[in-house]
Every structure is written in structure tokens, then in C-alpha cells.
Enzyme design. Structure first.
Site, PDB file in Angstrom:
ATOM      1  N   GLU A 251       4.172   1.804  -0.593  1.00 45.40           N
ATOM      2  CA  GLU A 251       5.059   2.025  -1.742  1.00 45.40           C
ATOM      3  C   GLU A 251       4.251   2.188  -3.034  1.00 45.40           C
ATOM      4  O   GLU A 251       4.643   2.926  -3.929  1.00 45.40           O
ATOM      5  CB  GLU A 251       6.068   0.876  -1.882  1.00 45.40           C
ATOM      6  CG  GLU A 251       7.041   0.763  -0.716  1.00 45.40           C
ATOM      7  CD  GLU A 251       8.076   1.883  -0.636  1.00 45.40           C
ATOM      8  OE1 GLU A 251       7.900   2.942  -1.261  1.00 45.40           O
ATOM      9  OE2 GLU A 251       9.069   1.693   0.101  1.00 45.40           O
TER      10      GLU A 251
ATOM     11  N   GLN B 202       2.721   6.949  15.510  1.00 44.86           N
ATOM     12  CA  GLN B 202       2.078   8.249  15.679  1.00 44.86           C
ATOM     13  C   GLN B 202       1.715   8.830  14.307  1.00 44.86           C
ATOM     14  O   GLN B 202       2.366   8.544  13.313  1.00 44.86           O
ATOM     15  CB  GLN B 202       3.024   9.216  16.393  1.00 44.86           C
ATOM     16  CG  GLN B 202       4.392   9.276  15.753  1.00 44.86           C
ATOM     17  CD  GLN B 202       5.406  10.075  16.555  1.00 44.86           C
ATOM     18  OE1 GLN B 202       5.090  10.590  17.619  1.00 44.86           O
ATOM     19  NE2 GLN B 202       6.622  10.198  16.050  1.00 44.86           N
TER      20      GLN B 202
ATOM     21  N   TYR C 208       0.848  -1.209   0.000  1.00 46.02           N
ATOM     22  CA  TYR C 208       0.000   0.000   0.000  1.00 46.02           C
ATOM     23  C   TYR C 208       0.881   1.257   0.000  1.00 46.02           C
ATOM     24  O   TYR C 208       0.735   2.109  -0.879  1.00 46.02           O
ATOM     25  CB  TYR C 208      -0.887  -0.041   1.239  1.00 46.02           C
ATOM     26  CG  TYR C 208      -1.894   1.094   1.348  1.00 46.02           C
ATOM     27  CD1 TYR C 208      -3.024   1.130   0.536  1.00 46.02           C
ATOM     28  CD2 TYR C 208      -1.724   2.113   2.283  1.00 46.02           C
ATOM     29  CE1 TYR C 208      -3.954   2.156   0.653  1.00 46.02           C
ATOM     30  CE2 TYR C 208      -2.654   3.137   2.412  1.00 46.02           C
ATOM     31  CZ  TYR C 208      -3.767   3.152   1.597  1.00 46.02           C
ATOM     32  OH  TYR C 208      -4.692   4.167   1.710  1.00 46.02           O
TER      33      TYR C 208
ATOM     34  N   ARG D  72     -11.075  -1.479  10.029  1.00 44.53           N
ATOM     35  CA  ARG D  72     -10.365  -0.240  10.378  1.00 44.53           C
ATOM     36  C   ARG D  72     -10.827   0.167  11.764  1.00 44.53           C
ATOM     37  O   ARG D  72     -11.938  -0.162  12.185  1.00 44.53           O
ATOM     38  CB  ARG D  72     -10.657   0.848   9.347  1.00 44.53           C
ATOM     39  CG  ARG D  72      -9.800   0.657   8.118  1.00 44.53           C
ATOM     40  CD  ARG D  72      -9.918   1.792   7.166  1.00 44.53           C
ATOM     41  NE  ARG D  72     -10.988   1.587   6.199  1.00 44.53           N
ATOM     42  CZ  ARG D  72     -11.265   2.415   5.212  1.00 44.53           C
ATOM     43  NH1 ARG D  72     -10.562   3.516   5.058  1.00 44.53           N
ATOM     44  NH2 ARG D  72     -12.243   2.161   4.368  1.00 44.53           N
TER      45      ARG D  72
HETATM   46  P1  NAD Z   1     -12.726   1.900   0.308  1.00 45.75           P
HETATM   47  O1  NAD Z   1     -12.055   0.577   0.375  1.00 45.75           O
HETATM   48  O2  NAD Z   1     -14.035   2.049   0.987  1.00 45.75           O
HETATM   49  O3  NAD Z   1     -12.915   2.378  -1.193  1.00 45.75           O
HETATM   50  C1  NAD Z   1     -12.075   2.001  -2.244  1.00 45.75           C
HETATM   51  C2  NAD Z   1     -12.942   1.686  -3.465  1.00 45.75           C
HETATM   52  O4  NAD Z   1     -12.085   1.345  -4.559  1.00 45.75           O
HETATM   53  C3  NAD Z   1     -13.868   0.495  -3.234  1.00 45.75           C
HETATM   54  O5  NAD Z   1     -15.160   0.794  -3.706  1.00 45.75           O
HETATM   55  C4  NAD Z   1     -13.228  -0.621  -4.058  1.00 45.75           C
HETATM   56  O6  NAD Z   1     -14.157  -1.590  -4.481  1.00 45.75           O
HETATM   57  C5  NAD Z   1     -12.602   0.171  -5.188  1.00 45.75           C
HETATM   58  N1  NAD Z   1     -11.467  -0.509  -5.843  1.00 45.75           N
HETATM   59  C6  NAD Z   1     -10.412  -1.125  -5.261  1.00 45.75           C
HETATM   60  N2  NAD Z   1      -9.581  -1.601  -6.182  1.00 45.75           N
HETATM   61  C7  NAD Z   1     -10.109  -1.271  -7.396  1.00 45.75           C
HETATM   62  C8  NAD Z   1      -9.716  -1.500  -8.726  1.00 45.75           C
HETATM   63  N3  NAD Z   1      -8.594  -2.173  -9.026  1.00 45.75           N
HETATM   64  N4  NAD Z   1     -10.502  -1.017  -9.726  1.00 45.75           N
HETATM   65  C9  NAD Z   1     -11.656  -0.353  -9.443  1.00 45.75           C
HETATM   66  N5  NAD Z   1     -12.087  -0.131  -8.198  1.00 45.75           N
HETATM   67  C10 NAD Z   1     -11.318  -0.575  -7.177  1.00 45.75           C
HETATM   68  O7  NAD Z   1     -11.665   2.944   0.887  1.00 45.75           O
HETATM   69  P2  NAD Z   1     -11.817   4.503   1.196  1.00 45.75           P
HETATM   70  O8  NAD Z   1     -11.552   4.696   2.629  1.00 45.75           O
HETATM   71  O9  NAD Z   1     -13.043   5.044   0.591  1.00 45.75           O
HETATM   72  O10 NAD Z   1     -10.556   5.063   0.420  1.00 45.75           O
HETATM   73  C11 NAD Z   1     -10.658   5.717  -0.835  1.00 45.75           C
HETATM   74  C12 NAD Z   1      -9.283   6.215  -1.264  1.00 45.75           C
HETATM   75  O11 NAD Z   1      -8.748   7.115  -0.283  1.00 45.75           O
HETATM   76  C13 NAD Z   1      -8.257   5.093  -1.428  1.00 45.75           C
HETATM   77  O12 NAD Z   1      -7.447   5.370  -2.546  1.00 45.75           O
HETATM   78  C14 NAD Z   1      -7.438   5.177  -0.165  1.00 45.75           C
HETATM   79  O13 NAD Z   1      -6.133   4.714  -0.343  1.00 45.75           O
HETATM   80  C15 NAD Z   1      -7.480   6.675   0.138  1.00 45.75           C
HETATM   81  N6  NAD Z   1      -7.269   6.943   1.567  1.00 45.75           N
HETATM   82  C16 NAD Z   1      -8.266   6.678   2.474  1.00 45.75           C
HETATM   83  C17 NAD Z   1      -8.036   6.928   3.828  1.00 45.75           C
HETATM   84  C18 NAD Z   1      -9.093   6.682   4.870  1.00 45.75           C
HETATM   85  O14 NAD Z   1      -8.816   6.867   6.061  1.00 45.75           O
HETATM   86  N7  NAD Z   1     -10.301   6.321   4.544  1.00 45.75           N
HETATM   87  C19 NAD Z   1      -6.795   7.415   4.252  1.00 45.75           C
HETATM   88  C20 NAD Z   1      -5.800   7.630   3.302  1.00 45.75           C
HETATM   89  C21 NAD Z   1      -6.055   7.415   1.962  1.00 45.75           C
HETATM   90  N1  UDP Z   2      -6.298  -0.913  15.623  1.00 45.02           N
HETATM   91  C1  UDP Z   2      -6.625  -1.513  16.838  1.00 45.02           C
HETATM   92  N2  UDP Z   2      -7.679  -2.373  16.856  1.00 45.02           N
HETATM   93  C2  UDP Z   2      -8.437  -2.649  15.753  1.00 45.02           C
HETATM   94  C3  UDP Z   2      -8.104  -2.029  14.533  1.00 45.02           C
HETATM   95  C4  UDP Z   2      -7.017  -1.171  14.500  1.00 45.02           C
HETATM   96  O1  UDP Z   2      -5.990  -1.272  17.859  1.00 45.02           O
HETATM   97  O2  UDP Z   2      -9.392  -3.438  15.874  1.00 45.02           O
HETATM   98  C5  UDP Z   2      -5.177   0.051  15.589  1.00 45.02           C
HETATM   99  C6  UDP Z   2      -4.125  -0.267  14.549  1.00 45.02           C
HETATM  100  O3  UDP Z   2      -3.157  -1.150  15.079  1.00 45.02           O
HETATM  101  C7  UDP Z   2      -3.563   1.105  14.257  1.00 45.02           C
HETATM  102  C8  UDP Z   2      -4.764   2.036  14.435  1.00 45.02           C
HETATM  103  O4  UDP Z   2      -5.702   1.301  15.229  1.00 45.02           O
HETATM  104  O5  UDP Z   2      -2.589   1.450  15.201  1.00 45.02           O
HETATM  105  C9  UDP Z   2      -5.428   2.469  13.134  1.00 45.02           C
HETATM  106  O6  UDP Z   2      -5.685   1.303  12.394  1.00 45.02           O
HETATM  107  P1  UDP Z   2      -6.452   1.317  11.001  1.00 45.02           P
HETATM  108  O7  UDP Z   2      -6.462  -0.092  10.490  1.00 45.02           O
HETATM  109  O8  UDP Z   2      -7.770   1.976  11.157  1.00 45.02           O
HETATM  110  O9  UDP Z   2      -5.613   2.271  10.050  1.00 45.02           O
HETATM  111  P2  UDP Z   2      -4.053   2.607   9.853  1.00 45.02           P
HETATM  112  O10 UDP Z   2      -3.942   4.006  10.307  1.00 45.02           O
HETATM  113  O11 UDP Z   2      -3.205   1.686  10.668  1.00 45.02           O
HETATM  114  O12 UDP Z   2      -3.835   2.428   8.398  1.00 45.02           O
END
Ligand code: NAD
Ligand code: UDP
Length: 313
Positions: A147, A276, A145, A186
Site C-alpha cells: 500500500e 503467482q 510495502y 529473499r
Molecule cells: P535494497 O534493500 O537492497 O535497497 C534499498 C536501499 O534503500 C538500501 O540501501 C536502504 O538502506 C535504503 N533505504 C531504505 N529506507 C531508506 C530511507 N528511509 N532513507 C534512505 N535510504 C533508505 O533493495 P533493492 O532490491 O535494491 O530495491 C530497490 C528499490 O527497488 C526499492 O524501492 C524496492 O521497493 C524496489 N523493488 C525491488 C525489487 C527487487 O526484486 N529487488 C522488486 C520490486 C521493487
Molecule cells: N521463499 C521461500 N523460501 C525462502 C524465501 C522465500 O520459499 O527462504 C518464497 C516466498 O514465500 C515467496 C517467494 O519465495 O513465495 C519469493 O519470496 P521473496 O521474499 O524473494 O520475494 P516476494 O516476491 O515474496 O516479495
């Protein structure tokens, strides 16, 4: 003038909220998703809108569409899901970016990449500014993820320099809210579901690691502001809520807010789990006039209501 906009990953958690907002603004939205972690249910309520179109497609393969803007959101974001098939995760980030950049280049569209705070890895600098290059393990279980997203950023900037493509790169910090997948483990969704079911709350490690949690509505307003910002501002820009909480604090807060009888149990900490994370958002404030408005308690309240309803069905 209304725009024709492609949202990849539009049936996912953030993507579905984004499609909703873009439609409210009167745009035409094409949502592309392979439904790996997303669901048609997230966008079902938009199907009657004549400006909305849903396409099942995997962005690892090329796609030909005529659009004005692309929001490239497709990629599983939960560690459990992105580690399920790590090679596919890298393909989605890297080949997906190449395909979407190629599409944008062909039709001269502006393109935004959903990057992540994970590009900072287990950060040695705290809080994190955009100028920090990160501390990422290139061969660990999170690398597919981290990289992949770092390489996608590189591709975006090379297309910008080499082909003068209009790009926008945002680094999203932990975001939560309604429509998170209840099974994606998550931390926010997992703790809420566990608390509502009266199951043990699984804190990994001692729970002293920190995260900063942004409510999805705040994030989506930042994403759209970034797309609409002046062309010279390409990012990367941090989008997140600087409020910082330990995971144990979050667990206690959720138990209190749900009135649950669940107990906290301590499980093994997964490898490379960042200790952190907290964004510096000065750049977003200055360039986008954006900062999050929704406090953790208020956002959690809405999210708990959502899961409570979902679990009763
Ligand atoms: P999510 O998993 O709910 O949504 C991702 C969507 O992409 C899903 O609908 C999935 O089916 C689709 N998908 C995955 N691989 C695909 C592919 N090869 N082709 C077409 N569709 C594909 O996750 P999210 O939380 O909504 O995240 C959305 C974006 O934001 C992602 O790129 C994620 O890396 C980024 N992001 C999210 C967070 C967060 O905290 N939610 C944090 C950092 C970055
Ligand atoms: N975590 C936890 N219990 C859970 C799920 C996650 O303690 O059931 C912790 C995880 O180890 C990380 C933080 O919560 O330190 C956030 O995890 P998440 O999977 O939501 O996202 P990340 O920020 O690690 O990508």
C-alpha cells in the site's frame, strides 16, 4: 550534456548497480542512503570517482539538492526487512515520495519511482499487464510495502497532473544478482547462501507458488531507458523477466548448480504470499525497446560466484 543525478537508496542492491552505470555514462551521481538494508561496501569502489558523492540521509526527512534527475529507489524490498518496522516502511514510501517529489518540483527535475509488482498483490489476473488494478490486502503483513508503494504511485501521478512534474513510474518484478544482502532472506539470495553453506533449503509452503526472476543488469538498462524515454511516456511500465518458475524449481536448480548436498525442507507459507507472478512486458518492448537478455541459469551462475566469494572472506 552530462547530468547531475540523485539516486536514493543508492547503497542498496539495485541502487548501487544503477549508480555504477550512470557514472559510466559520464554523469555526476549523488547517492543518498540511510544504510538500513544497503551498505557503504556496495559503493566503496566508486568513492575515488570525482563524479560520485555519498550522503547519509533518511528520505523521510526533507532534502535540498540541485539535480537534473532523481531515481527514487530507497525502500527495503525484502519482506523480512520491510516487515521489521512496518510503520517506517510506509513512511519511507509515502513521506519519502512526498519529499523527493517536492525536491524535484523545486528544481524542475525529472523523477523516477521504483514501484513494484507488489501493487498487483496476489494477482487474480495472470500474467499481469499494467492495466490490472491489483488484489491487495490493505491490512495484512505485506500491506506496509504494497500500500505504501501504491500510495507513492498515486502521489507521482497527482504531482504530474497538478504540477506538471516530469515523472516516470516503473513496476519492478523480482530482481536478483550480485550485491544482494546475504541476510535479507529473499528467495534467490537465501537459497544460494543456504546451498553454499550446506544448510537446509527452506521452501515456504509446497513451493508451487511462482515468480519471474530478472537479472539486475537487465533491469538497470530498463530503468535508465525509462528515465531517458520521451516525456509523454510516464508509465507505469512493468520491468521484469517473463520467464516463470515455481519456487521448488528454483530450489532444485540452485542445488544442482552449486553441487550442494543441502536438503529441501518445507516451512509454513507466510500470510498473503502471492501465488503467482509474471509480467507482461509488451509496453516496455514498444516504448523502451527493452527486454531482458540474461537467462536464469546465466544470471544464477554470476550470482552464485558472487556469494561463493563473499562467504569465503
Ligand atoms: P535494497 O534493500 O537492497 O535497497 C534499498 C536501499 O534503500 C538500501 O540501501 C536502504 O538502506 C535504503 N533505504 C531504505 N529506507 C531508506 C530511507 N528511509 N532513507 C534512505 N535510504 C533508505 O533493495 P533493492 O532490491 O535494491 O530495491 C530497490 C528499490 O527497488 C526499492 O524501492 C524496492 O521497493 C524496489 N523493488 C525491488 C525489487 C527487487 O526484486 N529487488 C522488486 C520490486 C521493487
Ligand atoms: N521463499 C521461500 N523460501 C525462502 C524465501 C522465500 O520459499 O527462504 C518464497 C516466498 O514465500 C515467496 C517467494 O519465495 O513465495 C519469493 O519470496 P521473496 O521474499 O524473494 O520475494 P516476494 O516476491 O515474496 O516479495
Amino acid at each position: 550534456m552530462n547530468k547531475k543525478i540523485l539516486v536514493t537508496g543508492g547503497a542498496g542492491f539495485i541502487g548501487s548497480h544503477l549508480c555504477e552505470e550512470l557514472l559510466k555514462d559520464g554523469n555526476e551521481v549523488v547517492c543518498v542512503d540511510n544504510y538500513f538494508t544497503g551498505s557503504k561496501k556496495n559503493v566503496f569502489h566508486l568513492m575515488d570517482n570525482k563524479n560520485f558523492e555519498l550522503i547519509r540521509h533518511d528520505i523521510v526527512y526533507t532534502l535540498l539538492l540541485e539535480v537534473d534527475e532523481v531515481y527514487n529507489m530507497a525502500c527495503p524490498a525484502s519482506p523480512v526487512h520491510y516487515q521489521f518496522n512496518p510503520i517506517k516502511t510506509i513512511k519511507t514510501s509515502v513521506l519519502g515520495a512526498i519529499n523527493m517529489l517536492g525536491l524535484a518540483k523545486r528544481v524542475k527535475a525529472k523523477i523516477l519511482q521504483a514501484s513494484t509488482s507488489e501493487v498487483y498483490g496476489d494477482p487474480a489476473i495472470h500474467p499481469q499487464p499494467e492495466s490490472y488494478w491489483g488484489n491487495v490486502n490493505p491490512i495484512g503483513i505485506r500491506s506496509c510495502y504494497d500500500e505504501g508503494k501504491r500510495c507513492a504511485e498515486t502521489l507521482f501521478f497527482d504531482y504530474h497532473r497538478q504540477h506538471k512534474l516530469k515523472i516516470k513510474v516503473i513496476r519492478i518484478f523480482n530482481t536478483y544478482g550480485p550485491k544482494m544482502n546475504p541476510n535479507d532472506r529473499r528467495v534467490v539470495s537465501n537459497f544460494i547462501v543456504q546451498a553454499l553453506k550446506g544448510e537446509d533449503i527452506t521452501v515456504y509452503g509446497k513451493g508451487d507458488q511462482t515468480r519471474s526472476f530478472c537479472y539486475v543488469d537487465d533491469l538497470v538498462s530498463g530503468i535508465i531507458k525509462m528515465m531517458n524515454s520521451k516525456d509523454q511516456f510516464v508509465g507505469p511500465v512493468n520491468l521484469g523477466n517473463p520467464g516463470e518458475f515455481t519456487i521448488l524449481e528454483l530450489a532444485k536448480k540452485i542445488i544442482e548448480m552449486t553441487g550442494s548436498k543441502s536438503k529441501i525442507v518445507y516451512n509454513e507459507l507466510p500470510s498473503d504470499d502471492p501465488k503467482q507472478r509474471k509480467p507482461i512486458i509488451d509496453l516496455a518492448k514498444k516504448e523502451l525497446d527493452w527486454e531482458p537478455k540474461i537467462k536464469l541459469e546465466d544470471g544464477l551462475k554470476k550470482t552464485i560466484e558472487y556469494f561463493d566469494k563473499l562467504l569465503r572472506v
